[in-house]
Design a protein around this motif. Structure first.
Motif, PDB file in Angstrom:
ATOM      1  N   SER A  24       0.759  -1.309  -0.114  1.00 35.37           N
ATOM      2  CA  SER A  24       0.096   0.138   0.059  1.00 35.37           C
ATOM      3  C   SER A  24       0.812   1.335  -0.085  1.00 35.37           C
ATOM      4  O   SER A  24       2.045   0.926   0.384  1.00 35.37           O
ATOM      5  N   TYR A  25       0.289   2.263  -0.357  1.00 33.80           N
ATOM      6  CA  TYR A  25       1.047   3.631  -0.271  1.00 33.80           C
ATOM      7  C   TYR A  25       1.488   3.966   1.070  1.00 33.80           C
ATOM      8  O   TYR A  25       2.634   4.298   1.168  1.00 33.80           O
ATOM      9  N   GLU A  26       0.531   3.642   2.356  1.00 41.34           N
ATOM     10  CA  GLU A  26       0.937   3.989   3.554  1.00 41.34           C
ATOM     11  C   GLU A  26       2.376   2.915   3.840  1.00 41.34           C
ATOM     12  O   GLU A  26       3.323   3.523   4.455  1.00 41.34           O
ATOM     13  N   ALA A  27       2.309   1.856   3.510  1.00 41.71           N
ATOM     14  CA  ALA A  27       3.550   0.991   3.762  1.00 41.71           C
ATOM     15  C   ALA A  27       4.820   1.305   3.028  1.00 41.71           C
ATOM     16  O   ALA A  27       5.658   1.351   3.708  1.00 41.71           O
ATOM     17  N   SER A  28       4.546   1.861   1.872  1.00 38.32           N
ATOM     18  CA  SER A  28       5.890   2.398   1.057  1.00 38.32           C
ATOM     19  C   SER A  28       6.287   3.702   1.442  1.00 38.32           C
ATOM     20  O   SER A  28       7.395   3.724   1.861  1.00 38.32           O
ATOM     21  N   ALA A  29       5.298   4.635   2.064  1.00 38.75           N
ATOM     22  CA  ALA A  29       5.797   5.786   2.578  1.00 38.75           C
ATOM     23  C   ALA A  29       6.526   5.757   3.833  1.00 38.75           C
ATOM     24  O   ALA A  29       7.274   6.452   4.247  1.00 38.75           O
ATOM     25  N   SER A  30       6.027   4.806   4.576  1.00 39.57           N
ATOM     26  CA  SER A  30       6.752   4.682   5.928  1.00 39.57           C
ATOM     27  C   SER A  30       7.884   3.916   6.008  1.00 39.57           C
ATOM     28  O   SER A  30       8.612   3.951   7.010  1.00 39.57           O
ATOM     29  N   ALA A  31       8.349   3.330   4.792  1.00 35.52           N
ATOM     30  CA  ALA A  31       9.867   2.800   4.509  1.00 35.52           C
ATOM     31  C   ALA A  31      10.680   3.918   4.443  1.00 35.52           C
ATOM     32  O   ALA A  31      11.930   3.702   4.721  1.00 35.52           O
ATOM     33  N   LEU A  32      10.297   5.050   3.944  1.00 34.25           N
ATOM     34  CA  LEU A  32      11.245   6.347   3.815  1.00 34.25           C
ATOM     35  C   LEU A  32      11.951   6.729   5.227  1.00 34.25           C
ATOM     36  O   LEU A  32      11.014   7.043   5.950  1.00 34.25           O
ATOM     37  N   VAL A  33      13.004   7.078   5.189  1.00 37.21           N
ATOM     38  CA  VAL A  33      13.840   7.669   6.296  1.00 37.21           C
ATOM     39  C   VAL A  33      14.618   8.788   6.046  1.00 37.21           C
ATOM     40  O   VAL A  33      14.889   9.232   4.869  1.00 37.21           O
ATOM     41  N   THR A  34      14.565   9.791   7.020  1.00 33.95           N
ATOM     42  CA  THR A  34      14.971  11.073   6.915  1.00 33.95           C
ATOM     43  C   THR A  34      15.786  11.564   8.117  1.00 33.95           C
ATOM     44  O   THR A  34      15.635  10.572   9.329  1.00 33.95           O
ATOM     45  N   GLY A  35      16.752  12.386   8.427  1.00 35.19           N
ATOM     46  CA  GLY A  35      17.237  12.784   9.527  1.00 35.19           C
ATOM     47  C   GLY A  35      17.980  11.840  10.222  1.00 35.19           C
ATOM     48  O   GLY A  35      19.042  11.152   9.489  1.00 35.19           O
ATOM     49  N   ASP A  36      18.007  11.637  11.514  1.00 36.84           N
ATOM     50  CA  ASP A  36      18.746  10.822  12.190  1.00 36.84           C
ATOM     51  C   ASP A  36      18.605   9.293  11.753  1.00 36.84           C
ATOM     52  O   ASP A  36      19.373   8.677  11.880  1.00 36.84           O
ATOM     53  N   GLY A  37      17.375   9.201  11.514  1.00 39.24           N
ATOM     54  CA  GLY A  37      16.945   7.836  10.982  1.00 39.24           C
ATOM     55  C   GLY A  37      17.755   7.271   9.947  1.00 39.24           C
ATOM     56  O   GLY A  37      17.931   6.328   9.526  1.00 39.24           O
ATOM     57  N   ALA A  58      22.572   4.878  -3.552  1.00 41.52           N
ATOM     58  CA  ALA A  58      21.599   3.818  -3.781  1.00 41.52           C
ATOM     59  C   ALA A  58      20.502   4.392  -2.935  1.00 41.52           C
ATOM     60  O   ALA A  58      19.187   4.401  -3.414  1.00 41.52           O
ATOM     61  N   MET A  59      20.578   4.965  -1.665  1.00 38.69           N
ATOM     62  CA  MET A  59      19.811   5.744  -1.068  1.00 38.69           C
ATOM     63  C   MET A  59      19.086   6.786  -1.967  1.00 38.69           C
ATOM     64  O   MET A  59      17.802   7.240  -1.895  1.00 38.69           O
ATOM     65  N   ARG A  60      19.874   7.726  -2.526  1.00 39.98           N
ATOM     66  CA  ARG A  60      19.547   8.692  -3.161  1.00 39.98           C
ATOM     67  C   ARG A  60      18.580   8.138  -4.585  1.00 39.98           C
ATOM     68  O   ARG A  60      17.453   8.715  -4.845  1.00 39.98           O
ATOM     69  N   ALA A  61      19.026   7.301  -4.979  1.00 40.39           N
ATOM     70  CA  ALA A  61      18.430   6.541  -6.150  1.00 40.39           C
ATOM     71  C   ALA A  61      16.876   5.978  -5.847  1.00 40.39           C
ATOM     72  O   ALA A  61      15.931   5.839  -6.491  1.00 40.39           O
ATOM     73  N   ALA A  62      16.998   5.475  -4.614  1.00 37.80           N
ATOM     74  CA  ALA A  62      15.680   4.814  -4.076  1.00 37.80           C
ATOM     75  C   ALA A  62      15.090   5.683  -3.206  1.00 37.80           C
ATOM     76  O   ALA A  62      13.808   5.229  -2.545  1.00 37.80           O
ATOM     77  N   PHE A  63      15.143   7.166  -3.297  1.00 37.21           N
ATOM     78  CA  PHE A  63      14.541   8.145  -2.710  1.00 37.21           C
ATOM     79  C   PHE A  63      14.260   7.805  -1.230  1.00 37.21           C
ATOM     80  O   PHE A  63      13.152   7.818  -0.450  1.00 37.21           O
ATOM     81  N   ASN A  64      15.380   7.183  -0.532  1.00 33.91           N
ATOM     82  CA  ASN A  64      15.465   7.084   0.780  1.00 33.91           C
ATOM     83  C   ASN A  64      14.754   5.953   1.454  1.00 33.91           C
ATOM     84  O   ASN A  64      14.306   6.017   2.571  1.00 33.91           O
ATOM     85  N   ASN A  65      14.186   5.169   0.423  1.00 28.41           N
ATOM     86  CA  ASN A  65      13.647   3.828   1.020  1.00 28.41           C
ATOM     87  C   ASN A  65      14.825   2.672   0.945  1.00 28.41           C
ATOM     88  O   ASN A  65      15.522   2.339   0.140  1.00 28.41           O
TER      89      ASN A  65
END
Length: 103
Positions: A24-37, A58-65
């Motif tokens: 789902s969109y929510e599951a995909s979006a929750s996999a994205l990490v930013t900041g300290d994470g 790889a993180m840039r290419a994966a949009f932080n997923n």
């Protein structure tokens, strides 16, 4: 011998399989990490034996997923993501978005 499947049960199986296979969109979006994470995730991926530069690419290419980034590290980063992100002109802040007035 097993009883034959009813048409209703057979029709429900592909729909259930599709629901499991498509996140789902929510599951995909929750996999994205930013900041300290993001930093913690980069360190965890580096513990798998990858160099920081490759992990960041790889993180840039994966949009932080992180899941997709590891997939890219194991296979290859898709075309078009090999270049570093563009620098802002003049080294300063990027220009405002189109249509935004700067006073």
């Amino acid at each position: 011998a097993a009883a034959p499947a009813t048409p209703e049960a057979s029709a429900a199986q592909p729909a259930a399989a599709a629901a499991v296979a498509t996140p789902s969109y929510e599951a995909s979006a929750s996999a994205l990490v930013t900041g300290d994470g993001l930093e913690q995730t980069v360190l965890q991926i580096m513990e798998m034996g990858f160099e920081r530069e490759m992990v960041m690419k790889a993180m840039r290419a994966a949009f932080n997923n992180p899941d997709r980034a590891v997939e890219y590290l194991m296979t290859s980063i898709p075309e078009g993501f090999e270049a570093p992100p563009p620098a802002a002109p003049g080294g300063g802040a990027p220009p405002p978005p189109y249509g935004v007035w700067v006073l």
